[in-house]
Design an enzyme around this catalytic site. Sequence first.
Site, PDB file in Angstrom:
ATOM      1  N   LYS A  32     -14.096   0.914  15.062  1.00  0.00           N
ATOM      2  CA  LYS A  32     -12.849   0.173  15.303  1.00  0.00           C
ATOM      3  C   LYS A  32     -12.428   0.231  16.776  1.00  0.00           C
ATOM      4  O   LYS A  32     -11.801  -0.689  17.278  1.00  0.00           O
ATOM      5  CB  LYS A  32     -11.718   0.723  14.415  1.00  0.00           C
ATOM      6  CG  LYS A  32     -11.867   0.262  12.971  1.00  0.00           C
ATOM      7  CD  LYS A  32     -10.867   0.890  12.026  1.00  0.00           C
ATOM      8  CE  LYS A  32     -11.311   0.626  10.590  1.00  0.00           C
ATOM      9  NZ  LYS A  32     -10.526   1.344   9.600  1.00  0.00           N
ATOM     10  N   LYS A  34       9.297 -17.272 -10.226  1.00  0.00           N
ATOM     11  CA  LYS A  34       8.605 -16.137 -10.857  1.00  0.00           C
ATOM     12  C   LYS A  34       7.429 -16.648 -11.692  1.00  0.00           C
ATOM     13  O   LYS A  34       7.589 -17.606 -12.467  1.00  0.00           O
ATOM     14  CB  LYS A  34       9.595 -15.387 -11.759  1.00  0.00           C
ATOM     15  CG  LYS A  34       8.974 -14.209 -12.457  1.00  0.00           C
ATOM     16  CD  LYS A  34       9.947 -13.543 -13.401  1.00  0.00           C
ATOM     17  CE  LYS A  34       9.216 -12.544 -14.266  1.00  0.00           C
ATOM     18  NZ  LYS A  34      10.027 -12.045 -15.356  1.00  0.00           N
ATOM     19  N   ASN A  47       0.851  -1.202   0.000  1.00  0.00           N
ATOM     20  CA  ASN A  47       0.000   0.000   0.000  1.00  0.00           C
ATOM     21  C   ASN A  47       0.879   1.241   0.000  1.00  0.00           C
ATOM     22  O   ASN A  47       2.096   1.147  -0.042  1.00  0.00           O
ATOM     23  CB  ASN A  47      -0.947  -0.036   1.205  1.00  0.00           C
ATOM     24  CG  ASN A  47      -0.175  -0.157   2.507  1.00  0.00           C
ATOM     25  OD1 ASN A  47       0.563   0.738   2.882  1.00  0.00           O
ATOM     26  ND2 ASN A  47      -0.307  -1.300   3.177  1.00  0.00           N
ATOM     27  N   ASP A  77      -4.596  -6.303   4.758  1.00  0.00           N
ATOM     28  CA  ASP A  77      -5.671  -7.139   5.309  1.00  0.00           C
ATOM     29  C   ASP A  77      -5.706  -8.512   4.639  1.00  0.00           C
ATOM     30  O   ASP A  77      -6.249  -9.456   5.180  1.00  0.00           O
ATOM     31  CB  ASP A  77      -7.030  -6.447   5.107  1.00  0.00           C
ATOM     32  CG  ASP A  77      -7.175  -5.250   6.026  1.00  0.00           C
ATOM     33  OD1 ASP A  77      -6.672  -5.321   7.165  1.00  0.00           O
ATOM     34  OD2 ASP A  77      -7.781  -4.237   5.603  1.00  0.00           O
ATOM     35  N   LYS A 133     -11.817  -3.412  18.367  1.00  0.00           N
ATOM     36  CA  LYS A 133     -10.432  -3.782  18.681  1.00  0.00           C
ATOM     37  C   LYS A 133     -10.049  -3.478  20.128  1.00  0.00           C
ATOM     38  O   LYS A 133      -8.891  -3.605  20.500  1.00  0.00           O
ATOM     39  CB  LYS A 133      -9.476  -3.092  17.701  1.00  0.00           C
ATOM     40  CG  LYS A 133      -9.803  -3.428  16.231  1.00  0.00           C
ATOM     41  CD  LYS A 133      -8.686  -3.071  15.277  1.00  0.00           C
ATOM     42  CE  LYS A 133      -9.133  -3.310  13.834  1.00  0.00           C
ATOM     43  NZ  LYS A 133      -8.038  -3.396  12.888  1.00  0.00           N
ATOM     44  N   PHE A 182      -4.713   3.369  14.537  1.00  0.00           N
ATOM     45  CA  PHE A 182      -4.829   4.406  13.517  1.00  0.00           C
ATOM     46  C   PHE A 182      -5.922   3.962  12.553  1.00  0.00           C
ATOM     47  O   PHE A 182      -6.104   2.762  12.334  1.00  0.00           O
ATOM     48  CB  PHE A 182      -3.502   4.575  12.760  1.00  0.00           C
ATOM     49  CG  PHE A 182      -2.634   5.643  13.348  1.00  0.00           C
ATOM     50  CD1 PHE A 182      -1.986   5.427  14.553  1.00  0.00           C
ATOM     51  CD2 PHE A 182      -2.464   6.874  12.709  1.00  0.00           C
ATOM     52  CE1 PHE A 182      -1.193   6.407  15.122  1.00  0.00           C
ATOM     53  CE2 PHE A 182      -1.672   7.858  13.262  1.00  0.00           C
ATOM     54  CZ  PHE A 182      -1.031   7.631  14.469  1.00  0.00           C
TER      55      PHE A 182
HETATM   56  N1  CTP Z   1      -4.346  -3.376  11.772  1.00  0.00           N
HETATM   57  C1  CTP Z   1      -3.645  -4.458  12.267  1.00  0.00           C
HETATM   58  N2  CTP Z   1      -3.645  -5.646  11.592  1.00  0.00           N
HETATM   59  C2  CTP Z   1      -4.331  -5.771  10.421  1.00  0.00           C
HETATM   60  C3  CTP Z   1      -5.047  -4.666   9.908  1.00  0.00           C
HETATM   61  C4  CTP Z   1      -5.032  -3.484  10.609  1.00  0.00           C
HETATM   62  O1  CTP Z   1      -3.028  -4.333  13.326  1.00  0.00           O
HETATM   63  N3  CTP Z   1      -4.299  -6.930   9.781  1.00  0.00           N
HETATM   64  C5  CTP Z   1      -4.344  -2.110  12.539  1.00  0.00           C
HETATM   65  C6  CTP Z   1      -3.660  -0.951  11.837  1.00  0.00           C
HETATM   66  O2  CTP Z   1      -2.296  -0.880  12.188  1.00  0.00           O
HETATM   67  C7  CTP Z   1      -4.435   0.258  12.377  1.00  0.00           C
HETATM   68  C8  CTP Z   1      -5.818  -0.303  12.660  1.00  0.00           C
HETATM   69  O3  CTP Z   1      -5.677  -1.725  12.707  1.00  0.00           O
HETATM   70  O4  CTP Z   1      -3.907   0.734  13.589  1.00  0.00           O
HETATM   71  C9  CTP Z   1      -6.868   0.048  11.648  1.00  0.00           C
HETATM   72  O5  CTP Z   1      -6.413  -0.300  10.366  1.00  0.00           O
HETATM   73  P1  CTP Z   1      -7.328  -0.025   9.084  1.00  0.00           P
HETATM   74  O6  CTP Z   1      -6.610  -0.555   7.896  1.00  0.00           O
HETATM   75  O7  CTP Z   1      -7.771   1.406   9.083  1.00  0.00           O
HETATM   76  O8  CTP Z   1      -8.607  -0.865   9.409  1.00  0.00           O
HETATM   77  P2  CTP Z   1      -8.967  -2.364   9.272  1.00  0.00           P
HETATM   78  O9  CTP Z   1      -8.961  -2.957  10.636  1.00  0.00           O
HETATM   79  O10 CTP Z   1      -8.124  -3.021   8.258  1.00  0.00           O
HETATM   80  O11 CTP Z   1     -10.502  -2.275   8.814  1.00  0.00           O
HETATM   81  P3  CTP Z   1     -11.151  -1.861   7.392  1.00  0.00           P
HETATM   82  O12 CTP Z   1     -10.477  -2.711   6.381  1.00  0.00           O
HETATM   83  O13 CTP Z   1     -12.566  -2.171   7.602  1.00  0.00           O
HETATM   84  O14 CTP Z   1     -10.916  -0.391   7.220  1.00  0.00           O
END
Ligand code: CTP
Length: 404
Positions: free
Chosen positions: A336, A288, A209, A278, A340, A322
């Site tokens: 969240k 490859k 990302n 995610d 969490k 975050f």
């Molecule tokens: N986070 C994490 N592990 C993951 C995904 C996210 O620890 N596999 C943490 C990120 O570091 C951040 C928080 O969760 O502090 C929120 O991440 P974000 O990407 O905004 O949200 P998601 O939990 O992935 O939810 P969504 O995809 O619905 O936005």
Amino acid sequence: MLRGKIILIGVSGGIAAYKIADLVSRLKKLEAEVHVVMTRAATEFITPLTLAVLSQNPVAVEMFEDTTRPDIQHIELAQKADLVLIAPATANVIGKIAHGIADDLLTTMVMASTTKVALAPSMNVHMYENPILQENLNRLRSLGYQVLEPGAGFLACGDTGRGRLPEPEELVDHIIKSVKAEKDFQGVRVLVTAGGTREPIDPIRYISNRSTGKMGYAIAEAAAERGASVVLVSAPAQLTPPPGVEVIRVTSAGDMHQAVMQRFNECDVVIKAAAVADYRPRQIADQKIKKMEGGLKIELERTPDILFECGQRKQHQVLVGFAAETENVEEYAKKKIGQKNLDMIVANDVSQDGAGFGTETNIVTIFYPGGKKVEMPRMSKLDVAFGVLDEVGKILSVKRKEPQ
Ligand code: CTP
């Protein structure tokens, strides 16, 4: 308040140089030892005499003014000083410093400096937005120089936009933060995650990302400045880790999960600024993947939600998440917090100008479980980091008063 601190100010030739008289006088009132070096162009805007009187120290301009005693004193000062601040920093001086040109006393002093150097750019908006200047600023940031955000508004040249030197009181504020961060996190163990994880597809490709890690690195820097012992779990990032911070380098969400869980119990504060993928490819090809006719489907599976698991295991820890969102920021961020089990969440709308991935600034709102929110204006990521830690500090002091 700044007693015993040596502040070396380099003034280059911009109209905002007049504000330095006020800055020097404010620093003197705070009992700092102030020394000033000017470029020749700066002396066209404000006289060395003014700054010498206000700083109560001689002001140096030329390198070889006095042939009996070439000005090595300011070079020595650049090593002894607690902070070197170049204000206003013109495009010309920024360009020279970024490329190692030392052709006058000010730039030589910066080159010889072993201390923290901050630059306060000030110029016409079009000069400020010029990609050459921006590239020079980025280069300086990546080399560990602090770059202050110029203010926006009506500029001396008649244009409107970004390029104003921050007001003297803001400069003083930055100087205080920089040289005299209160050690209010002494003895606190902070774990910070930063950067965007990479999920391999084959030995050559990965899914990732746009996160650059700047926000997480800024938090690690601010926490260390405030006396915390800091572990920075960093996904790949093109940044120099702040001094005094233990760095654990990871690549994928799986690696980050392992590193965080290993250290979780021994932490007091966990701040998850990383952009964790995610999903990851279910299979990682050993070789490859060669192209073939037609499309290609890659099956993805969920990665562990690290923050969710931290929330499940939480005991005394302060847990900060975050949320980077592109819509419904408040609703998603608040959701969240509950899901969490967080103590607070720092939310930003990454679609806004001056916020989110890769930018130098951020605009965040902090949400608490009870519905309270703290909105912060656009500011540098380091200042956002200090603001987030102020909030964490409040939660820590409440927790300390609770019976264990
Ligand atoms: N986070 C994490 N592990 C993951 C995904 C996210 O620890 N596999 C943490 C990120 O570091 C951040 C928080 O969760 O502090 C929120 O991440 P974000 O990407 O905004 O949200 P998601 O939990 O992935 O939810 P969504 O995809 O619905 O936005």
